[in-house]
Design an enzyme around this catalytic site. Structure first.
Site, PDB file in Angstrom:
ATOM      1  N   GLU A  46      52.237  61.124  79.401  1.00 24.37           N
ATOM      2  CA  GLU A  46      51.280  60.470  80.302  1.00 24.37           C
ATOM      3  C   GLU A  46      50.899  59.055  79.867  1.00 24.37           C
ATOM      4  OE1 GLU A  46      48.730  64.293  81.849  1.00 24.37           O
ATOM      5  OE2 GLU A  46      48.294  63.561  79.835  1.00 24.37           O
TER       6      GLU A  46
HETATM    7  C1  TNX Z   1      48.011  67.494  80.440  1.00 25.70           C
HETATM    8  S1  TNX Z   1      50.192  68.609  78.751  1.00 25.70           S
HETATM    9  C2  TNX Z   1      48.066  66.901  79.199  1.00 25.70           C
HETATM   10  C3  TNX Z   1      46.883  66.946  78.330  1.00 25.70           C
HETATM   11  C4  TNX Z   1      45.710  67.582  79.001  1.00 25.70           C
HETATM   12  C5  TNX Z   1      46.138  68.784  79.798  1.00 25.70           C
HETATM   13  C6  TNX Z   1      44.997  69.518  80.432  1.00 25.70           C
HETATM   14  C7  TNX Z   1      50.257  67.186  78.318  1.00 25.70           C
HETATM   15  C8  TNX Z   1      51.440  66.780  77.624  1.00 25.70           C
HETATM   16  N1  TNX Z   1      49.218  66.375  78.633  1.00 25.70           N
HETATM   17  O1  TNX Z   1      46.556  65.648  77.897  1.00 25.70           O
HETATM   18  O2  TNX Z   1      44.800  67.958  78.020  1.00 25.70           O
HETATM   19  O3  TNX Z   1      47.042  68.384  80.788  1.00 25.70           O
HETATM   20  O4  TNX Z   1      45.402  70.724  80.995  1.00 25.70           O
END
Ligand code: TNX
Length: 481
Positions: free
Chosen positions: A296
Site C-alpha cells: 500500500e
Molecule cells: C491492509 S494487509 C493492510 C494493513 C491493515 C489491514 C487491516 C496489508 C498488507 N496491509 O495495513 O492493517 O489491511 O485489515
C-alpha cells in the site's frame, strides 16, 4: 493394530498417518522422560514442564531408560521424516518419539501433549507425521498497538502447541515504531511514544527482543521481523526530520488510514537510514528472512517504489538473509529467494518470477482482524466475516493460477491491530481460528474436511478454554457432528 476413529481424539493438526489401537497406556505419576542425545535435552525439558502443567503427572528427566517412560530419540538418518517429521508410538510400557531433528521431536511432543489426558492415560497409537508446508505462521501487528514481552511469549506458547513455526511481528507502521534501533534512538523515543487512537505507546528494547527470540527458538518458532517500507512510515518520518523534504517532520499519527506516507530515496539520509535498519534487523534475527513490508505505498511514485524495493532486496541479501514482502513487491524484479506474501490480489502476486515462492495469506480466508460472524462487536468487516469454516475450507494451491505446492512456502494468518487494544482481544480474535490455519498448513488437502475437523476443533477449543484462553465460540463450533 485396530484402526479406530481418529477424529475422536483432539489432535490439531491432523497427522498424516495414524493408527489407533484398542488399548491404553497409563503413565506413572513420576514418569521418566528419557533423552539420551544431548540435542534432545531442550525438547525433553520443555515437554516435562508442559506435561506437569497439563496433567497431574510429575515428570522427571533422565538419560537412562526405565520401566514405563517416555523416550525421545534423535535418529538423524531417518531422512524420511524430513526436517520436522516424527514417529510416535505408545505401548503398554510407555511412549516413544523418534525424529531426525530436534524440531521433529518437538512436533512429536506437541502431539503427545494432546494425547495424554489429565491423569496420564494415553491411547495406544502409531503415528507417522510430516507437514504439508514448511512455513506455518501467525502475524501480530505490534505497531498499531504495542504488546508486552510476556504477552508475546504467551502467544508463542499458544501457537507452537499447534505446530505453527513462524511468528511474523509487524514492528513499524504509521502509528508506531516498536523496536529499538541503536543508531537512531528517536525512532522509538518519538515514534514509539503513542499508538492508534492516542493509546499509550511502547517498544521492545534490544534485551526485550533477545528474550522474545530466545523464547521462540526454544519452541521452534522462527521470528520474522517486519519493518514496513517505503509506505506505512509516518512514525519514522515523525521521528527523523531529515527523512522529509525540507527536513520538516509530520506530527505523530493516531488514526486508521493507510497509504499517505512514504520514505524518499532522493533524500540524502534515506539510504543510510535503510542500511542501518536492515543491518540491525539482520544482526538481531537468527532466522533466514527479513520482511520489508512493501504494501500500500500509495504515496510513492511507481519508479521510486521499484527502486526502493530493489535497494531493500540488495541490502537484505548483502547480510545473507532473504527478503519477504507483501505482494505489491512484484512490481520490482525479484531474486529467486525472495518470498512474496499474497494478501489481496492474486493477479498482483502472480507477477512474481517463476522461481519465486509464496506465503499465502488471502484476506478473505486468513485475516484475524475481521469479525468472526456478522454483528460481532470486535473486528473489522472489509474482507468479510471469517468464521471457522472460512479459515479452514480453502486450498492454498487454488489461490493463484498455476501456483501449486511446489511454489508455496506456506501459509500465515495476520492479526492487524488498529482496533485491537488488549491481549484479551488478541486471543479472542486468534483462538480457535489459528487452529484452523494450523490444519491448513500441516495436513494434506485430501485428508481435510470441515465435518471431520469440527469435533477435533471443538475438543481442542475446550482444552484451550480450560487453560484460561479467552476463546471465541462461534455457532459453527457446535454444528452437527
Ligand atoms: C491492509 S494487509 C493492510 C494493513 C491493515 C489491514 C487491516 C496489508 C498488507 N496491509 O495495513 O492493517 O489491511 O485489515
Amino acid at each position: 493394530m485396530v484402526v479406530n476413529d481418529i477424529g475422536r481424539l483432539p489432535l490439531v493438526p491432523l497427522p498424516r498417518r495414524a493408527e489407533w489401537g484398542s488399548g491404553t497406556c497409563r503413565l506413572p505419576v513420576n514418569v521418566a522422560i528419557v533423552a539420551e542425545h544431548p540435542d534432545a535435552a531442550g525438547v525433553a525439558a520443555t515437554f516435562a514442564i508442559d506435561l506437569a502443567t497439563h496433567t497431574s503427572l510429575q515428570p522427571r528427566l533422565t538419560a537412562v531408560a526405565g520401566d514405563v517412560d517416555v523416550e525421545l530419540q534423535l535418529h538423524p538418518h531417518r531422512a524420511d521424516l524430513g526436517a520436522e517429521g516424527y514417529e510416535l508410538f505408545t505401548a503398554d510400557d510407555g511412549m516413544g518419539v523418534v525424529a531426525a531433528t530436534p524440531h521433529g521431536l518437538w512436533n512429536g511432543t506437541r502431539t503427545a501433549l494432546q494425547l495424554v489426558d489429565g491423569d496420564g492415560t494415553v491411547p495406544t497409537v502409531h503415528i507417522v507425521d510430516t507437514p504439508r508446508f514448511e512455513w506455518r505462521g501467525a502475524m501480530l501487528d505490534v505497531a498499531r498497538h504495542p504488546f508486552g514481552v510476556d504477552e508475546v511469549c504467551r502467544f508463542i506458547d499458544l501457537i507452537a502447541n499447534f505446530k505453527l513455526n513462524r511468528l511474523h511481528l509487524h514492528l513499524s507502521d504509521d502509528q508506531g515504531w516498536r523496536l529499538e534501533m541503536p543508531d537512531w534512538p528517536a525512532l522509538t523515543e518519538v515514534g514509539g511514544s503513542s499508538a492508534t487512537g492516542g493509546d499509550p505507546g511502547g517498544w521492545f528494547t534490544l534485551a526485550d527482543w533477545a528474550r522474545i527470540v530466545t523464547h521462540a527458538a526454544a519452541r521452534f518458532v522462527t521470528v520474522v521481523p517486519e519493518i514496513d517500507m517505503p509506505g506505512h512510515t509516518n512514525a519514522a518520518l515523525a521521528s527523523i526530520p531529515a527523512l522529509n523534504p525540507g527536513e520538516v517532520a509530520p506530527p505523530l499519527y493516531t488514526g486508521k488510514e493507510v497509504g499517505f506516507s512514504s520514505l524518499r530515496l532522493d533524500l540524502p539520509v534515506t539510504r543510510q537510514f535503510v542500511r542501518d535498519v536492515v543491518a540491525t534487523l539482520a544482526a538481531l534475527t537468527p532466522g533466514d528472512h527479513l520482511h520489508i513490508g512493501g504494501d500500500e505505498a500509495h504515496s510513492t511514485e511507481e519508479p521510486d517504489y521499484v527502486a526502493f524495493i530493489t535497494f531493500l532486496q540488495e541490502e537484505v541479501e548483502r547480510h545473507g538473509k532473504h527478503m519477504v514482502g507483501w505482494e505489491e513487491i512484484t512490481a520490482a524484479s525479484l531474486h529467486r529467494h525472495t518470498l512474496v506474501q499474497h494478501w489481496l490480489r492474486p493477479a498482483t502476486a502472480a507477477k512474481a518470477p517463476d522461481a519465486c515462492r509464496f506465503i499465502m495469506s488471502p484476506a478473505r480466508h486468513t485475516y484475524l482482524d475481521m469479525v468472526h460472524v456478522e454483528g460481532d462487536p470486535l473486528g473489522r468487516r472489509w474482507a468479510g466475516a471469517i468464521d471457522l469454516p472460512t479459515i479452514h475450507d480453502w486450498d492454498p494451491a487454488e489461490q493463484i493460477p498455476d501456483v501449486d505446492d511446489r511454489r508455496i512456502a506456506g501459509v500465515e494468518a495476520p492479526l492487524w491491530t488498529e482496533k485491537v487494544r488488549t491481549f484479551q482481544e488478541v486471543q479472542t480474535l486468534c483462538f480457535p481460528r489459528l487452529l484452523c490455519l494450523a490444519e491448513v498448513g500441516w495436513t494434506p488437502q485430501a485428508q481435510r474436511s470441515w465435518a471431520a475437523f469440527a469435533p477435533r476443533l471443538a475438543a481442542a477449543t475446550d482444552r484451550l478454554a480450560d487453560h484460561g484462553v479467552p476463546v471465541y465460540r462461534s455457532a459453527s463450533l457446535s454444528a452437527p457432528r
